[in-house]
Design an enzyme around this catalytic site. Sequence first.
Site, mmCIF file in Angstrom:
data_model
loop_
_atom_site.group_PDB
_atom_site.id
_atom_site.type_symbol
_atom_site.label_atom_id
_atom_site.label_comp_id
_atom_site.label_asym_id
_atom_site.label_seq_id
_atom_site.Cartn_x
_atom_site.Cartn_y
_atom_site.Cartn_z
ATOM 1 N N ASN A 133 -6.160 2.796 1.956
ATOM 2 C CA ASN A 133 -5.422 3.084 3.102
ATOM 3 C C ASN A 133 -5.110 4.380 3.502
ATOM 4 O O ASN A 133 -5.500 5.387 2.825
ATOM 5 C CB ASN A 133 -4.247 2.250 3.106
ATOM 6 C CG ASN A 133 -3.313 2.603 1.917
ATOM 7 O OD1 ASN A 133 -2.877 3.813 1.751
ATOM 8 N ND2 ASN A 133 -3.316 1.813 0.702
ATOM 9 N N LYS A 179 -25.325 1.045 -5.873
ATOM 10 C CA LYS A 179 -24.850 1.222 -4.418
ATOM 11 C C LYS A 179 -25.563 -0.123 -3.638
ATOM 12 O O LYS A 179 -26.605 -0.471 -3.723
ATOM 13 C CB LYS A 179 -25.649 2.468 -3.872
ATOM 14 C CG LYS A 179 -25.057 2.838 -2.410
ATOM 15 C CD LYS A 179 -25.814 4.139 -2.083
ATOM 16 C CE LYS A 179 -25.540 4.195 -0.453
ATOM 17 N NZ LYS A 179 -26.354 5.210 0.164
ATOM 18 N N LYS A 219 11.099 -9.117 1.279
ATOM 19 C CA LYS A 219 10.113 -8.426 0.066
ATOM 20 C C LYS A 219 11.346 -8.100 -0.856
ATOM 21 O O LYS A 219 11.205 -8.173 -2.152
ATOM 22 C CB LYS A 219 9.719 -7.237 0.569
ATOM 23 C CG LYS A 219 8.326 -7.688 1.244
ATOM 24 C CD LYS A 219 7.508 -6.372 1.757
ATOM 25 C CE LYS A 219 6.405 -6.602 2.616
ATOM 26 N NZ LYS A 219 5.688 -5.762 3.115
ATOM 27 N N LYS A 225 10.989 -9.920 -4.785
ATOM 28 C CA LYS A 225 10.501 -8.911 -5.709
ATOM 29 C C LYS A 225 11.655 -8.613 -6.604
ATOM 30 O O LYS A 225 11.799 -7.396 -7.425
ATOM 31 C CB LYS A 225 9.647 -7.635 -5.186
ATOM 32 C CG LYS A 225 8.487 -7.975 -4.204
ATOM 33 C CD LYS A 225 7.636 -6.808 -3.874
ATOM 34 C CE LYS A 225 6.360 -7.515 -2.863
ATOM 35 N NZ LYS A 225 5.396 -6.612 -2.841
HETATM 36 O O1 PMT Z 1 1.892 8.396 1.699
HETATM 37 P P1 PMT Z 1 2.630 8.571 2.925
HETATM 38 O O2 PMT Z 1 1.418 9.125 3.983
HETATM 39 O O3 PMT Z 1 3.977 9.599 2.943
HETATM 40 O O4 PMT Z 1 3.271 7.425 3.684
HETATM 41 C C1 PMT Z 1 4.249 6.681 3.148
HETATM 42 C C2 PMT Z 1 4.393 5.246 3.140
HETATM 43 C C3 PMT Z 1 4.229 4.801 4.675
HETATM 44 C C4 PMT Z 1 3.078 4.943 2.397
HETATM 45 C C5 PMT Z 1 5.478 5.026 2.391
HETATM 46 O O5 PMT Z 1 6.725 5.245 3.190
HETATM 47 C C6 PMT Z 1 5.698 3.369 2.433
HETATM 48 O O6 PMT Z 1 6.138 2.526 3.354
HETATM 49 N N1 PMT Z 1 5.273 2.591 1.317
HETATM 50 C C7 PMT Z 1 4.991 1.218 1.006
HETATM 51 C C8 PMT Z 1 3.810 0.787 1.601
HETATM 52 C C9 PMT Z 1 3.271 -0.706 1.314
HETATM 53 O O7 PMT Z 1 2.410 -0.865 0.706
HETATM 54 O O8 PMT Z 1 4.249 -1.508 1.707
HETATM 55 P P2 PMT Z 1 4.108 -3.142 1.259
HETATM 56 O O9 PMT Z 1 4.756 -3.732 2.344
HETATM 57 O O10 PMT Z 1 2.403 -3.537 1.495
HETATM 58 O O11 PMT Z 1 4.617 -3.125 -0.178
HETATM 59 C C10 PMT Z 1 5.711 -3.233 -0.627
HETATM 60 C C11 PMT Z 1 6.080 -2.934 -1.827
HETATM 61 O O12 PMT Z 1 5.244 -3.746 -2.773
HETATM 62 C C12 PMT Z 1 5.827 -1.385 -1.793
HETATM 63 O O13 PMT Z 1 7.113 -0.682 -2.463
HETATM 64 C C13 PMT Z 1 4.498 -1.510 -2.756
HETATM 65 O O14 PMT Z 1 4.515 -0.293 -3.585
HETATM 66 C C14 PMT Z 1 4.449 -2.621 -3.522
HETATM 67 N N2 PMT Z 1 3.353 -3.407 -3.844
HETATM 68 C C15 PMT Z 1 2.634 -3.871 -2.890
HETATM 69 C C16 PMT Z 1 1.404 -4.436 -3.275
HETATM 70 C C17 PMT Z 1 1.107 -4.613 -4.667
HETATM 71 N N3 PMT Z 1 0.042 -5.167 -4.974
HETATM 72 N N4 PMT Z 1 1.956 -3.965 -5.449
HETATM 73 C C18 PMT Z 1 2.852 -3.408 -5.274
HETATM 74 O O15 PMT Z 1 3.715 -2.910 -6.136
#
Ligand code: PMT
Length: 399
Positions: free
Chosen positions: A208, A287, A338, A342
């Site tokens: 991403n 590949k 969330k 969590k």
């Molecule tokens: O890195 P930058 O370019 O500065 O951008 C910052 C950001 C947009 C990445 C950051 O501010 C942000 O919003 N991070 C969370 C991104 C995300 O993946 O959100 P989510 O809604 O998919 O996940 C929610 C939470 O669960 C997050 O804390 C994530 O780390 C965690 N997660 C998600 C999926 C997974 N398999 N394991 C996790 O721990």
Amino acid sequence: MELQNKNILLGVTGGIAAYKAVELLRLLKKTGANVNVIMTDSAQKFVGKTTFEVLSENKVLSDLFFDTESSVKHIELATRAHAAIIAPATANTIAKLAHGIADDALSTTLLAVTCPVLVCPSMNTDMYQNIRVQRNLDILEKDGWVILDPDSGVLACKTIGTGRLPEPWFIFDRVEAMLVKKDLKGKNILISAGPTIEPLDPVRYISNHSSGKMGYAIARAAEKRGGQVTLVSGPVSLSAPVGVECICVQTCEEMGDQMLSRFDQADIIIKVAAVADYKPMDPKTSKIKKKEKDKDLSILMTQNPDILKLLGKKKTKGQFLVGFAAETDDLEKNALLKMEKKNLDMIAANIVGSSDSGFKADTNKVKLFFKDGSSFDIPLMEKDKVADILIDQVIEKME
Ligand code: PMT
């Protein structure tokens, strides 16, 4: 932010690295600090006073009797200083300062300061390692001044070794750190940042747009505030923040292993990383070749572990767990969901999809939601500032 409107004394002594003090002065001025430069006679053999006077917009002090209309200018400067930096600091000036000798404008002024002082030694390696110089640096450190280790590299004397003045941005960073309130002292902070990448084959992956900027900003802010910070980072092109233990990972699984193994020791855990929810089910070891007859290609994906959810299950009393939620719509509803699923203490809901907030941007706009039902808006601002406010909020809720 810490240096805005602060009075900074910049002492420049006679070393070849004196030219770097000019750039340091520019950085200090850019943040809105008021800088007064004090030069030794030998410093002026390397860089002229005029450069410092023009850039600092203040008269340079170098002679206690001729440079000043007031006979106690040095006391006035010392009294109102919020911080003092000596960059570069020669062995001679270090010796004078360690022994309280006051025979020029710089050493006399520094005898009167009560603010934090950062000493940046810079000299030939043998001189730097000389037992007398080390003893003098020890004295200053024991007296509470901060000594910045010199860098290694090619020196002016054409030898390679320790003794180079660190780059101006690094010195600037340490001055800021010196002035920040140490409200995270004694706390272990575990942060994840950046993306994860999930391989399809040895040359391709799914990932991403996370740049790591938000997570790194939080790590930097936490370190400056006295925290013991560990940063588990996916692949990004940022340098590791100063004073932070940085662990590089690639996949969700690797990130999960690192976060879980460090979780028990952590007081505050902030999961900023954008983790891939799914990974290719069967990554190939060679590949994947293009086949002319196959116009479409399907890749079967399987769910990655939800690291944050696993941490939420492990959480014990006294630990504060923060998640981020990157959302394009229904920000509040999705973030709250969330937080509950969590078992978080706080979630930073991050609207993504615009160029000035979320992924890759230097600025961000988030809304913090807390377990107790309260919330806090952080309007659009630099990620460094968002990081500081977010930490303020964590500390307030932990108390
Ligand atoms: O890195 P930058 O370019 O500065 O951008 C910052 C950001 C947009 C990445 C950051 O501010 C942000 O919003 N991070 C969370 C991104 C995300 O993946 O959100 P989510 O809604 O998919 O996940 C929610 C939470 O669960 C997050 O804390 C994530 O780390 C965690 N997660 C998600 C999926 C997974 N398999 N394991 C996790 O721990």
